[in-house]
Design a protein around this motif. Structure first.
Motif, PDB file in Angstrom:
ATOM      1  N   ILE A 149      81.893  73.771 -17.304  1.00  0.00           N
ATOM      2  CA  ILE A 149      81.788  74.367 -18.631  1.00  0.00           C
ATOM      3  C   ILE A 149      81.311  73.290 -19.591  1.00  0.00           C
ATOM      4  O   ILE A 149      81.792  72.152 -19.546  1.00  0.00           O
ATOM      5  CB  ILE A 149      83.128  74.974 -19.102  1.00  0.00           C
ATOM      6  CG1 ILE A 149      82.949  75.660 -20.449  1.00  0.00           C
ATOM      7  CG2 ILE A 149      84.241  73.933 -19.154  1.00  0.00           C
ATOM      8  CD1 ILE A 149      84.119  76.512 -20.874  1.00  0.00           C
ATOM      9  N   ASN A 150      80.308  73.621 -20.393  1.00  0.00           N
ATOM     10  CA  ASN A 150      79.846  72.755 -21.469  1.00  0.00           C
ATOM     11  C   ASN A 150      80.398  73.293 -22.776  1.00  0.00           C
ATOM     12  O   ASN A 150      80.129  74.444 -23.145  1.00  0.00           O
ATOM     13  CB  ASN A 150      78.317  72.721 -21.543  1.00  0.00           C
ATOM     14  CG  ASN A 150      77.698  71.788 -20.538  1.00  0.00           C
ATOM     15  OD1 ASN A 150      78.337  70.818 -20.113  1.00  0.00           O
ATOM     16  ND2 ASN A 150      76.469  72.036 -20.146  1.00  0.00           N
ATOM     17  N   ARG A 151      81.186  72.487 -23.463  1.00  0.00           N
ATOM     18  CA  ARG A 151      81.753  72.895 -24.751  1.00  0.00           C
ATOM     19  C   ARG A 151      80.979  72.211 -25.871  1.00  0.00           C
ATOM     20  O   ARG A 151      80.858  70.989 -25.891  1.00  0.00           O
ATOM     21  CB  ARG A 151      83.237  72.536 -24.825  1.00  0.00           C
ATOM     22  CG  ARG A 151      84.090  73.246 -23.778  1.00  0.00           C
ATOM     23  CD  ARG A 151      85.570  72.965 -24.014  1.00  0.00           C
ATOM     24  NE  ARG A 151      86.407  73.652 -23.038  1.00  0.00           N
ATOM     25  CZ  ARG A 151      86.815  73.122 -21.899  1.00  0.00           C
ATOM     26  NH1 ARG A 151      86.451  71.874 -21.601  1.00  0.00           N
ATOM     27  NH2 ARG A 151      87.570  73.800 -21.061  1.00  0.00           N
ATOM     28  N   PHE A 152      80.477  73.015 -26.795  1.00  0.00           N
ATOM     29  CA  PHE A 152      79.648  72.511 -27.884  1.00  0.00           C
ATOM     30  C   PHE A 152      80.441  72.485 -29.188  1.00  0.00           C
ATOM     31  O   PHE A 152      81.493  73.123 -29.292  1.00  0.00           O
ATOM     32  CB  PHE A 152      78.409  73.396 -28.051  1.00  0.00           C
ATOM     33  CG  PHE A 152      77.586  73.509 -26.805  1.00  0.00           C
ATOM     34  CD1 PHE A 152      76.829  72.447 -26.354  1.00  0.00           C
ATOM     35  CD2 PHE A 152      77.575  74.690 -26.073  1.00  0.00           C
ATOM     36  CE1 PHE A 152      76.075  72.549 -25.202  1.00  0.00           C
ATOM     37  CE2 PHE A 152      76.816  74.809 -24.918  1.00  0.00           C
ATOM     38  CZ  PHE A 152      76.073  73.727 -24.480  1.00  0.00           C
ATOM     39  N   PRO A 153      79.931  71.755 -30.198  1.00  0.00           N
ATOM     40  CA  PRO A 153      80.593  71.796 -31.505  1.00  0.00           C
ATOM     41  C   PRO A 153      80.688  73.224 -32.038  1.00  0.00           C
ATOM     42  O   PRO A 153      79.882  74.092 -31.702  1.00  0.00           O
ATOM     43  CB  PRO A 153      79.670  70.927 -32.379  1.00  0.00           C
ATOM     44  CG  PRO A 153      79.006  69.992 -31.413  1.00  0.00           C
ATOM     45  CD  PRO A 153      78.815  70.799 -30.160  1.00  0.00           C
ATOM     46  N   LYS A 154      81.688  73.455 -32.839  1.00  0.00           N
ATOM     47  CA  LYS A 154      81.968  74.740 -33.479  1.00  0.00           C
ATOM     48  C   LYS A 154      82.473  75.791 -32.492  1.00  0.00           C
ATOM     49  O   LYS A 154      82.444  76.988 -32.787  1.00  0.00           O
ATOM     50  CB  LYS A 154      80.747  75.252 -34.239  1.00  0.00           C
ATOM     51  CG  LYS A 154      80.290  74.302 -35.346  1.00  0.00           C
ATOM     52  CD  LYS A 154      79.110  74.856 -36.126  1.00  0.00           C
ATOM     53  CE  LYS A 154      78.694  73.872 -37.221  1.00  0.00           C
ATOM     54  NZ  LYS A 154      77.516  74.364 -37.978  1.00  0.00           N
TER      55      LYS A 154
ATOM     56  N   SER B   6      80.364  77.612 -26.092  1.00  0.00           N
ATOM     57  CA  SER B   6      80.401  77.034 -24.755  1.00  0.00           C
ATOM     58  C   SER B   6      79.491  77.813 -23.827  1.00  0.00           C
ATOM     59  O   SER B   6      79.086  78.943 -24.129  1.00  0.00           O
ATOM     60  CB  SER B   6      81.830  77.036 -24.200  1.00  0.00           C
ATOM     61  OG  SER B   6      82.296  78.359 -24.028  1.00  0.00           O
ATOM     62  N   GLU B   7      79.159  77.195 -22.713  1.00  0.00           N
ATOM     63  CA  GLU B   7      78.397  77.865 -21.665  1.00  0.00           C
ATOM     64  C   GLU B   7      78.891  77.359 -20.315  1.00  0.00           C
ATOM     65  O   GLU B   7      79.343  76.221 -20.191  1.00  0.00           O
ATOM     66  CB  GLU B   7      76.888  77.618 -21.803  1.00  0.00           C
ATOM     67  CG  GLU B   7      76.459  76.191 -21.524  1.00  0.00           C
ATOM     68  CD  GLU B   7      74.939  76.017 -21.499  1.00  0.00           C
ATOM     69  OE1 GLU B   7      74.231  76.959 -21.897  1.00  0.00           O
ATOM     70  OE2 GLU B   7      74.483  74.927 -21.084  1.00  0.00           O
ATOM     71  N   SER B   8      78.807  78.234 -19.314  1.00  0.00           N
ATOM     72  CA  SER B   8      79.239  77.873 -17.970  1.00  0.00           C
ATOM     73  C   SER B   8      78.049  77.855 -17.027  1.00  0.00           C
ATOM     74  O   SER B   8      77.082  78.608 -17.214  1.00  0.00           O
ATOM     75  CB  SER B   8      80.290  78.876 -17.468  1.00  0.00           C
ATOM     76  OG  SER B   8      81.440  78.855 -18.273  1.00  0.00           O
TER      77      SER B   8
END
Length: 830
Positions: free
Chosen positions: A209-214, A217-219
């Motif tokens: 999982i990539n967690r982005f600011p604010k 996220s995307e898996s």
């Protein structure tokens, strides 16, 4: 020939007007340039909005700052803060100037940039104005100035940067890329979601999982060669939902097709897809090990009550979806027959399927409110060839799950020490078992006898797998403040630790037909890493180091173990975290953290209450695992039962005092404490017993056992373990004596109560009544509700606000720095 342009970049820090301003000049800069940019072809003199082209529009040309500045040069300023640099004689060029601002505390000020050229200013990649308000928390900020030079520029072009503040704080401008460890390092970045090894051990499916600011996220997933770690395929589509078939080394997933839902298999050797079946029923399913059938778990909706008058049938009827039921259906992949295997009033749960695919192990749980435990489990074995069902046990207490041995002659059973009439208990006379401390048993299906496997094994069993390849049982455990994997030989009961490369193993996967294990985990001072483990050779091989990216430029303080001996002679394990660049000659404020529930405070870096996150703010952080914690043996865990602060509070107080006595770098007048849930209760209870703390924080804390035990969704269930057999009607003195609310007049410590206002575990009333009590008593208390949040704070912005509230409270009381708290919560009169 090249012209010269004079570039002046000066950072001033002004202290309150009562004092002379102290200027902090930027003496070094990272510089990139000139980078040639070109004016566009002028098809017209005006754009569609009737505006002419301006040269400053060239600043809209973008540059990736990190990439550009990676090849920068360092420019040294003169004593006045002036930097000179060469520019092209003709044309236009961009220049990047960057430096870092670090503050030792929360500060508000104005960042002012002036100059006679065109420029843009960025703070942490966010565009700001030439004069903008800047609120700095105690961490690193990167300032980048993108400057446009033209052939018309002369040597008197200037640029000046000034940070003005009314606060007398230390703000440092430098090129040192060092960063503090902050909440953003936990909320953002890449992490593992799971791993799965193919049956033959040749491939590994790794989910991320990539967690982005604010909060976005995307898996995605990667298919790896298990031997080399080479990425064979990366995908955020089918791979994200794919799983391994039990034996054929094919991946499978479902998708919507022309003929309904399709079940697709994928051959990892060539990525060829095959439609195994179409028009598949809806629902979650798992393959039988022979790959002949799918077993579905189907939810059936239960009866509903009215919208205005809602009858509650039993305590659990308050839980969403409690009236719904789940049943087991089978889909035959050859014939397409879809049939229901279980029916009735109670839920039925799949426990396991035998290796040959013939037998289904399923259970039925029933609530028994009038006796302990409040849930009883019945286990059945169904012959899938003829639907014949054998009863293995009925309404057994303290049993959780069961799974077949590879030869299906035995069962591996998880439960508490009280299971099977207490044959697995290892506690002192007079103690009651802590049922959160997991145990393992082998149950013989021939003579129906159970044998304890972990009776003399201190770690808490979290889960276990009976591996088909080598016949060993693999156990993930809480082992004191670590999480390790052990193997158990079911023949002789011998248990042996697998030597892993991390202190806290979060996930692992075994091949069914090969000596291959993959695991990932982290330790006290590093983030997650992925490893392959050779079960024959007994060695780990690093496959992917997430930590190297996540901790780039971050400097962490040292971590040291520190134990002490309690009054009864027990060794109480603990550790402490030092601030980065620790100076033993200084006096530091300290924060004490202790468990919530009964689980140990493990050595994870990326936990909700990350110790390094607090240490980075200049605190010494001390954490300990007092009596009642699981993972230290049954006797130690049993101390949690019918205690609620008895013994535990004394150990926390003694440990804190001894630590201060032995470590003269701690300011013993500036100690804070914090805990959540049961730890929040402990925060409140400690203040009724001692005045050694200068500030306290209770998140979702329990203030009155008399209300909590039956109020929350899980209150009576948790209390059936934590105060086993003890109720308000048979021991009212216990419920008052051990409740902080009934001792609120003894609290003198400034205390912050934090609570999600839709908490269904510990209802917010626990903080409401304590807040009211302390207000009536004239005590120093603050109460902050987090709107729309349950027991844990999950919303991205709410999580930041919640964490900053904690930081600000400690800064106010432990550092005498109230500015952060005042900015968040200014004084108001109603």
């Amino acid at each position: 020939m090249k012209k010269k342009i004079c570039f002046i970049l000066v950072l001033f820090l002004s202290i309150p007007t009562l004092y002379a301003a102290k200027d902090v000049k930027v003496m070094q800069y990272k510089h990139v340039g000139p980078i040639t940019v070109n004016k566009p072809f002028m098809a017209d003199t005006m754009n569609v909005n009737g505006k002419p082209y301006e040269v400053k529009n060239l600043l809209k040309s973008t540059l990736p700052f990190d990439r550009a500045l990676s090849s920068s040069e360092v420019l040294q300023a003169d004593t006045a803060g002036t930097v000179s640099f060469a520019i092209p004689q003709k044309g236009y060029a961009l220049h990047l100037f960057s430096f870092f601002l670090n503050s030792d505390r929360y500060v508000k000020g104005t960042l002012e940039v002036t100059g006679n050229g065109a420029f843009e200013v960025y703070v942490n990649d966010n565009s700001v104005g030439a004069s903008s308000e800047l609120t700095m928390e105690p961490r690193r900020y990167e300032i980048v100035i993108k400057y446009l030079t033209t052939e018309a520029d002369t040597c008197n072009a200037t640029l000046k940067t000034v940070f003005k503040s009314k606060d007398n704080v230390e703000v440092i401008a430098s090129l040192n890329p060092e960063k503090r460890y902050t909440l953003n390092n936990i909320l953002e970045g890449k992490d593992f979601r799971g791993i799965a090894v193919s049956p033959n051990g040749k491939y590994t499916l790794v989910k991320y999982i990539n967690r982005f600011p604010k909060g976005k996220s995307e898996s995605y997933s990667q298919l790896l060669d298990a031997t080399t770690g080479r990425v064979l395929l990366q995908d955020n589509g089918f791979l994200t939902n794919a799983r391994w078939m039990p034996k054929s080394n094919l991946l499978y997933y479902t998708r919507k097709g022309l003929n309904g839902k399709e079940l697709i298999t994928v051959d990892p050797t060539n990525m060829r897809e095959t439609v195994l079946v179409d028009n598949l029923p809806e629902g979650t399913f798992k393959f039988t090990p022979d790959e002949a059938s799918l077993l579905f778990t189907i939810e059936e909706e239960g009866p509903k009550e009215g919208n205005e008058l809602i009858r509650v049938l039993e305590p659990n009827d308050r839980l969403p979806g409690f009236r719904d039921r789940s049943f087991i259906w089978r889909y035959d992949l050859r014939s397409g027959l879809y049939e229901q295997l279980t029916f009735g009033y109670q839920d039925t749960y799949i426990n396991d399927i035998s290796a040959d695919g013939r037998y289904l192990l399923f259970s039925i749980d029933e609530n028994t409110y009038t006796e302990l435990p409040h849930t009883r489990s019945s286990l059945y074995k169904m012959d899938l060839t003829n639907m014949a069902v054998d009863t293995i046990w009925e309404k057994a207490p303290y049993v959780n799950q069961a799974a077949f041995s590879p030869d299906r002659k035995q069962l591996l059973v998880t439960g508490s020490g009280d299971a099977f009439d207490g044959i697995g208990l290892n506690i002192k006379e007079g103690q009651l078992s802590n049922d959160f401390d997991g145990q393992l048993f082998i149950y013989n299906l021939t003579d129906h006898k159970a044998t304890p496997l972990t009776k003399d094994f201190n770690p808490n069993v979290m889960n276990a797998v009976w591996n088909r390849y080598d016949g060993q049982i693999y156990i993930l455990t809480e082992d004191q403040d670590c999480q390790y994997i052990y193997t158990c030989n079911p023949v002789n009961g011998k248990i042996k630790q697998i030597v892993t490369s991390e202190e806290v193993i979060s996930g692992y996967s075994l091949a069914n037909a090969a000596p291959v294990l993959f695991y990932y985990g982290q330790s006290a001072s590093n983030a997650n890493r992925l490893y392959a483990y050779d079960l024959k050779g007994g060695k780990s091989k690093l496959m992917y180091d997430l930590s190297s990216d996540k901790l780039k430029d971050i400097v962490l303080g040292e971590v040291h173990d520190w134990n002490f001996t309690s009054d009864d002679g027990t060794t109480i394990q603990g550790r402490y975290y030092l601030p980065p660049h620790f100076d033993p000659s200084k006096k530091y404020p300290m924060i004490v953290y202790y468990y919530g529930g009964t689980a140990p405070t493990n050595r994870m870096l990326e936990m909700r209450y990350s110790m390094h996150m607090y240490a980075a703010l200049g605190y010494v952080v001390y954490t300990l695992n007092p009596s009642g914690t699981t993972g230290f043996g049954q006797e130690f865990a049993a101390r949690h039962v019918n205690a609620w602060g008895i013994k535990t509070a004394d150990e926390i107080i003694k440990g804190t005092k001894l630590f201060c006595k032995e470590h003269n770098f701690v300011n013993d007048k500036k100690i804070g404490c914090i805990g959540a849930s049961y730890g929040g209760f402990m925060t409140q209870y400690l203040q009724t017993r001692t005045d050694i703390f200068a500030a306290a924080i209770s998140h979702a804390g329990i203030s009155a056992l008399s209300s909590y035990w039956g109020e929350g969704y899980w209150g009576y269930g948790y209390c059936s373990v934590a105060n086993k057999g003890t109720y308000p009607w048979n021991n009212p003195e216990f419920f008052t004596k051990q409740s902080p609310l009934f001792n609120a007049d003894k609290i003198n410590t400034p205390i912050l109560l934090l609570h999600g206002n839709v908490d269904t575990n510990v209802p917010i009333g626990e903080s409401i009544q304590m807040f009211a009590a302390l207000k009536i008593l004239g005590k120093t208390v603050e109460f902050v509700q987090v709107d729309g949040e349950n027991h844990g704070i999950m919303g991205y912005s709410k999580r930041i606000g919640w964490q900053n509230t904690i930081f600000a409270w400690f800064a106010k009381w432990l550092k005498d720095e109230p500015e952060w708290w005042t900015a968040m919560y200014p004084e108001r009169t109603l």
